[in-house]
Design a protein around this motif. Structure first.
Motif, PDB file in Angstrom:
ATOM      1  N   TYR A 196       1.296   7.280  -5.146  1.00 59.80           N
ATOM      2  CA  TYR A 196       0.821   7.848  -3.865  1.00 59.80           C
ATOM      3  C   TYR A 196       1.798   8.967  -3.463  1.00 59.80           C
ATOM      4  O   TYR A 196       2.927   8.686  -3.032  1.00 59.80           O
ATOM      5  CB  TYR A 196       0.849   6.784  -2.766  1.00 59.80           C
ATOM      6  CG  TYR A 196      -0.203   5.703  -2.805  1.00 59.80           C
ATOM      7  CD1 TYR A 196      -0.177   4.676  -3.751  1.00 59.80           C
ATOM      8  CD2 TYR A 196      -1.230   5.686  -1.851  1.00 59.80           C
ATOM      9  CE1 TYR A 196      -1.134   3.676  -3.754  1.00 59.80           C
ATOM     10  CE2 TYR A 196      -2.190   4.678  -1.846  1.00 59.80           C
ATOM     11  CZ  TYR A 196      -2.130   3.669  -2.805  1.00 59.80           C
ATOM     12  OH  TYR A 196      -3.096   2.675  -2.804  1.00 59.80           O
ATOM     13  N   HIS A 203       0.148   3.962 -10.301  1.00 57.97           N
ATOM     14  CA  HIS A 203      -0.758   4.339  -9.204  1.00 57.97           C
ATOM     15  C   HIS A 203       0.010   5.095  -8.099  1.00 57.97           C
ATOM     16  O   HIS A 203       0.137   4.613  -6.967  1.00 57.97           O
ATOM     17  CB  HIS A 203      -1.376   3.046  -8.645  1.00 57.97           C
ATOM     18  CG  HIS A 203      -2.624   3.220  -7.846  1.00 57.97           C
ATOM     19  ND1 HIS A 203      -2.663   3.942  -6.666  1.00 57.97           N
ATOM     20  CD2 HIS A 203      -3.881   2.758  -8.009  1.00 57.97           C
ATOM     21  CE1 HIS A 203      -3.893   3.912  -6.179  1.00 57.97           C
ATOM     22  NE2 HIS A 203      -4.640   3.215  -6.967  1.00 57.97           N
ATOM     23  N   TRP A 240      -7.318  10.126  -6.537  1.00 54.81           N
ATOM     24  CA  TRP A 240      -7.996   9.317  -5.517  1.00 54.81           C
ATOM     25  C   TRP A 240      -7.536   9.700  -4.126  1.00 54.81           C
ATOM     26  O   TRP A 240      -6.329   9.809  -3.875  1.00 54.81           O
ATOM     27  CB  TRP A 240      -7.722   7.823  -5.730  1.00 54.81           C
ATOM     28  CG  TRP A 240      -8.330   6.936  -4.671  1.00 54.81           C
ATOM     29  CD1 TRP A 240      -9.661   6.834  -4.358  1.00 54.81           C
ATOM     30  CD2 TRP A 240      -7.630   6.040  -3.782  1.00 54.81           C
ATOM     31  NE1 TRP A 240      -9.826   5.932  -3.336  1.00 54.81           N
ATOM     32  CE2 TRP A 240      -8.605   5.418  -2.960  1.00 54.81           C
ATOM     33  CE3 TRP A 240      -6.291   5.684  -3.622  1.00 54.81           C
ATOM     34  CZ2 TRP A 240      -8.279   4.473  -1.993  1.00 54.81           C
ATOM     35  CZ3 TRP A 240      -5.957   4.745  -2.647  1.00 54.81           C
ATOM     36  CH2 TRP A 240      -6.948   4.154  -1.845  1.00 54.81           C
ATOM     37  N   PHE A 285      -6.576  -1.679 -15.351  1.00 56.89           N
ATOM     38  CA  PHE A 285      -6.751  -0.683 -14.287  1.00 56.89           C
ATOM     39  C   PHE A 285      -8.155  -0.868 -13.721  1.00 56.89           C
ATOM     40  O   PHE A 285      -9.110  -1.030 -14.490  1.00 56.89           O
ATOM     41  CB  PHE A 285      -6.597   0.751 -14.813  1.00 56.89           C
ATOM     42  CG  PHE A 285      -6.948   1.739 -13.745  1.00 56.89           C
ATOM     43  CD1 PHE A 285      -8.235   2.299 -13.693  1.00 56.89           C
ATOM     44  CD2 PHE A 285      -6.045   2.045 -12.746  1.00 56.89           C
ATOM     45  CE1 PHE A 285      -8.574   3.161 -12.662  1.00 56.89           C
ATOM     46  CE2 PHE A 285      -6.385   2.915 -11.722  1.00 56.89           C
ATOM     47  CZ  PHE A 285      -7.644   3.462 -11.677  1.00 56.89           C
ATOM     48  N   ARG A 333       0.846  -1.212   0.000  1.00 58.16           N
ATOM     49  CA  ARG A 333       0.000   0.000   0.000  1.00 58.16           C
ATOM     50  C   ARG A 333       0.877   1.256   0.000  1.00 58.16           C
ATOM     51  O   ARG A 333       1.385   1.710   1.051  1.00 58.16           O
ATOM     52  CB  ARG A 333      -0.909   0.002   1.228  1.00 58.16           C
ATOM     53  CG  ARG A 333      -1.743   1.282   1.361  1.00 58.16           C
ATOM     54  CD  ARG A 333      -2.828   1.402   0.344  1.00 58.16           C
ATOM     55  NE  ARG A 333      -3.825   0.333   0.504  1.00 58.16           N
ATOM     56  CZ  ARG A 333      -4.750   0.068  -0.394  1.00 58.16           C
ATOM     57  NH1 ARG A 333      -4.798   0.760  -1.503  1.00 58.16           N
ATOM     58  NH2 ARG A 333      -5.614  -0.904  -0.191  1.00 58.16           N
ATOM     59  N   ASP A 366     -12.617   9.974  -6.310  1.00 51.82           N
ATOM     60  CA  ASP A 366     -12.120   8.823  -7.077  1.00 51.82           C
ATOM     61  C   ASP A 366     -12.547   9.051  -8.525  1.00 51.82           C
ATOM     62  O   ASP A 366     -13.587   8.590  -8.963  1.00 51.82           O
ATOM     63  CB  ASP A 366     -12.734   7.534  -6.529  1.00 51.82           C
ATOM     64  CG  ASP A 366     -12.076   6.297  -7.134  1.00 51.82           C
ATOM     65  OD1 ASP A 366     -12.360   5.185  -6.645  1.00 51.82           O
ATOM     66  OD2 ASP A 366     -11.284   6.460  -8.090  1.00 51.82           O
ATOM     67  N   GLN A 373      -8.637  -6.631  -9.134  1.00 54.26           N
ATOM     68  CA  GLN A 373      -8.479  -5.161  -9.153  1.00 54.26           C
ATOM     69  C   GLN A 373      -7.051  -4.777  -9.539  1.00 54.26           C
ATOM     70  O   GLN A 373      -6.081  -5.286  -8.962  1.00 54.26           O
ATOM     71  CB  GLN A 373      -8.786  -4.639  -7.744  1.00 54.26           C
ATOM     72  CG  GLN A 373      -8.330  -3.228  -7.492  1.00 54.26           C
ATOM     73  CD  GLN A 373      -9.470  -2.212  -7.518  1.00 54.26           C
ATOM     74  OE1 GLN A 373     -10.397  -2.354  -8.303  1.00 54.26           O
ATOM     75  NE2 GLN A 373      -9.362  -1.240  -6.672  1.00 54.26           N
ATOM     76  N   HIS A 374      -6.903  -3.959 -10.575  1.00 57.94           N
ATOM     77  CA  HIS A 374      -5.626  -3.427 -11.022  1.00 57.94           C
ATOM     78  C   HIS A 374      -4.688  -4.467 -11.627  1.00 57.94           C
ATOM     79  O   HIS A 374      -3.480  -4.239 -11.745  1.00 57.94           O
ATOM     80  CB  HIS A 374      -4.906  -2.672  -9.888  1.00 57.94           C
ATOM     81  CG  HIS A 374      -5.639  -1.442  -9.442  1.00 57.94           C
ATOM     82  ND1 HIS A 374      -6.467  -0.724 -10.273  1.00 57.94           N
ATOM     83  CD2 HIS A 374      -5.695  -0.807  -8.241  1.00 57.94           C
ATOM     84  CE1 HIS A 374      -6.989   0.295  -9.603  1.00 57.94           C
ATOM     85  NE2 HIS A 374      -6.536   0.273  -8.365  1.00 57.94           N
ATOM     86  N   GLU A 402      -2.573   9.617 -10.736  1.00 61.55           N
ATOM     87  CA  GLU A 402      -2.043   8.452 -11.457  1.00 61.55           C
ATOM     88  C   GLU A 402      -2.066   8.654 -12.967  1.00 61.55           C
ATOM     89  O   GLU A 402      -3.139   8.767 -13.568  1.00 61.55           O
ATOM     90  CB  GLU A 402      -2.891   7.243 -11.085  1.00 61.55           C
ATOM     91  CG  GLU A 402      -3.073   7.059  -9.587  1.00 61.55           C
ATOM     92  CD  GLU A 402      -4.268   6.187  -9.242  1.00 61.55           C
ATOM     93  OE1 GLU A 402      -4.590   5.272 -10.024  1.00 61.55           O
ATOM     94  OE2 GLU A 402      -4.876   6.425  -8.180  1.00 61.55           O
ATOM     95  N   ARG A 444       1.438  -5.943 -10.108  1.00 63.23           N
ATOM     96  CA  ARG A 444       1.878  -5.480  -8.772  1.00 63.23           C
ATOM     97  C   ARG A 444       1.921  -6.611  -7.748  1.00 63.23           C
ATOM     98  O   ARG A 444       2.354  -6.418  -6.624  1.00 63.23           O
ATOM     99  CB  ARG A 444       0.961  -4.351  -8.289  1.00 63.23           C
ATOM    100  CG  ARG A 444      -0.472  -4.796  -8.049  1.00 63.23           C
ATOM    101  CD  ARG A 444      -1.326  -3.670  -7.499  1.00 63.23           C
ATOM    102  NE  ARG A 444      -2.687  -4.144  -7.211  1.00 63.23           N
ATOM    103  CZ  ARG A 444      -3.573  -3.441  -6.517  1.00 63.23           C
ATOM    104  NH1 ARG A 444      -3.253  -2.227  -6.049  1.00 63.23           N
ATOM    105  NH2 ARG A 444      -4.778  -3.925  -6.281  1.00 63.23           N
ATOM    106  N   VAL A 478      -5.854   9.582 -12.933  1.00 61.63           N
ATOM    107  CA  VAL A 478      -6.797   9.191 -11.878  1.00 61.63           C
ATOM    108  C   VAL A 478      -6.438   9.974 -10.617  1.00 61.63           C
ATOM    109  O   VAL A 478      -5.259  10.086 -10.274  1.00 61.63           O
ATOM    110  CB  VAL A 478      -6.705   7.674 -11.597  1.00 61.63           C
ATOM    111  CG1 VAL A 478      -7.744   7.247 -10.574  1.00 61.63           C
ATOM    112  CG2 VAL A 478      -6.857   6.884 -12.898  1.00 61.63           C
TER     113      VAL A 478
HETATM  114  O1  TA6 Z   1      -6.911   4.487  -8.276  1.00 61.76           O
HETATM  115  C1  TA6 Z   1      -8.111   4.596  -7.580  1.00 61.76           C
HETATM  116  C2  TA6 Z   1      -8.629   3.206  -7.238  1.00 61.76           C
HETATM  117  O2  TA6 Z   1      -9.078   2.532  -8.383  1.00 61.76           O
HETATM  118  C3  TA6 Z   1      -9.736   3.375  -6.189  1.00 61.76           C
HETATM  119  O3  TA6 Z   1     -10.993   3.022  -6.717  1.00 61.76           O
HETATM  120  C4  TA6 Z   1      -9.278   2.462  -5.054  1.00 61.76           C
HETATM  121  O4  TA6 Z   1      -9.806   1.171  -5.214  1.00 61.76           O
HETATM  122  C5  TA6 Z   1      -7.752   2.497  -5.244  1.00 61.76           C
HETATM  123  O5  TA6 Z   1      -7.593   2.410  -6.649  1.00 61.76           O
HETATM  124  C6  TA6 Z   1      -6.976   1.467  -4.465  1.00 61.76           C
HETATM  125  O6  TA6 Z   1      -7.132   0.204  -5.009  1.00 61.76           O
HETATM  126  P1  TA6 Z   1      -6.362  -1.028  -4.281  1.00 61.76           P
HETATM  127  O7  TA6 Z   1      -6.734  -2.246  -5.083  1.00 61.76           O
HETATM  128  O8  TA6 Z   1      -4.901  -0.723  -4.326  1.00 61.76           O
HETATM  129  O9  TA6 Z   1      -6.877  -1.028  -2.854  1.00 61.76           O
END
Ligand code: TA6
Length: 294
Positions: free
Chosen positions: A159, A157, A236, A66, A56, A202, A74-75, A261, A79, A234
């Motif tokens: 941060y 992505h 968030w 994505f 994280r 978001d 997810q994503h 992002e 990663r 993006v």
């Molecule tokens: O980049 C924004 C996003 O798609 C949000 O919707 C949120 O889910 C974030 O990514 C984090 O995703 P993750 O799978 O890393 O918890």
């Protein structure tokens, strides 16, 4: 994560003292420090440095998908995989113009081919420039020998570490259209001045400029993203409720981070066999005299 669970990392240093760290797990940058040793990226204090969970914070690589639309998790899975070093970083740079860099590579395993049946080579070069800028260049090639094209979406992505989200502005996304993930991905148009933050956000901004600025009032610092091959951006921040709902995210940490992002989301990218796509982002952190509310 600092080597937790035996996760290996590469450290890049450049002559004036800035540094970066990248884990082979996920090919993920987890630290980017300026010449004063200040950490510029956000890593959650509760980051779970244990596969298959993604770390994280830092700069997770979202590929070949994505978000959560599509057949993969997810994503995507880049990663959550172990990358390998293709070219060892050259020894400590000897002069102020030389760059420190490392080349990582990811290829699909047999397991990966079951969930995403496409042959690819994903080369990621992470470079620390002489002024401390951090550059990520992705080169993704379709290596199919059976004439199979594939389509993917992508995001760095990132941060960013910020002093106080309520005193951050983003410039460069004004008046653009965006898809709001909090409103069923509906399309809206952004208002006319810099974006500020007072609640969960978001959004996928579409057809964005190559340069986006993130201004941190307290630190008098501006992050600048310069991107190429990545038309979308993006933005968030989970805010308090969503932050509390994430086990690997401290309850109050949303105040000190913002994801902006560089991405290719609206228009998925299709590669025919032998074709290669490149996506690049260059991050810099420069002093800025912006006052919030201007
Ligand atoms: O980049 C924004 C996003 O798609 C949000 O919707 C949120 O889910 C974030 O990514 C984090 O995703 P993750 O799978 O890393 O918890």
């Amino acid at each position: 994560c600092n080597g937790v669970n035996g996760l290996e990392k590469v450290v890049l240093r450049e002559v004036r003292g800035s540094s970066a760290e990248v884990y082979l797990y996920g090919g993920q940058v987890t630290s980017w420090k300026n010449e004063h040793g200040e950490e510029l990226l956000f890593i959650s204090s509760k980051a779970i440095c244990k596969p298959p969970k993604a770390i994280r914070g830092g700069i997770p690589i979202c590929f070949p998908q994505f978000g959560s639309h599509g057949s993969l998790e997810q994503h995507g899975f880049a990663r959550n995989r172990f990358w390998t070093i293709e070219a060892e970083p050259p020894p400590f740079p000897t002069n102020s113009s030389s760059k420190a860099f490392v080349d990582l590579i990811l290829k699909p395993s047999e397991e990966d081919m079951k969930i995403w049946p496409h042959s690819f080579e994903f080369r990621l070069r992470i470079t620390l420039g002489p002024g401390g800028d951090l550059m990520l260049t992705s080169r993704i090639r379709n290596t199919s020998t059976e004439g199979k094209p594939f389509t993917f979406t992508f995001a760095y992505h990132t941060y960013f570490s910020v002093s106080d989200i309520s005193e951050v502005r983003v410039e460069g996304l004004e008046t653009l259209d965006y898809l709001d993930n909090l409103q069923n991905k509906e399309r809206f148009t952004e208002q006319g001045d810099a974006i500020t933050f007072e609640a969960e956000v978001d959004k996928v901004y579409l057809s964005t400029p190559t340069k986006i600025a993130i201004l941190d009032h307290e630190k008098k610092r501006t992050f600048v993203i310069r991107k190429d091959g990545l038309p979308d951006a993006v933005v968030w921040n989970p805010w308090d409720k969503k932050a509390k709902a994430m086990a690997d995210f401290g309850d109050d940490e949303y105040k000190h981070m913002l994801c902006v992002e560089a991405a290719a989301v609206e228009k998925p990218i299709t590669l025919k066999p032998g074709e290669e796509w490149r996506g690049r982002q260059e991050l810099s952190a420069v002093p800025s005299s912006y006052c919030s509310g201007q």
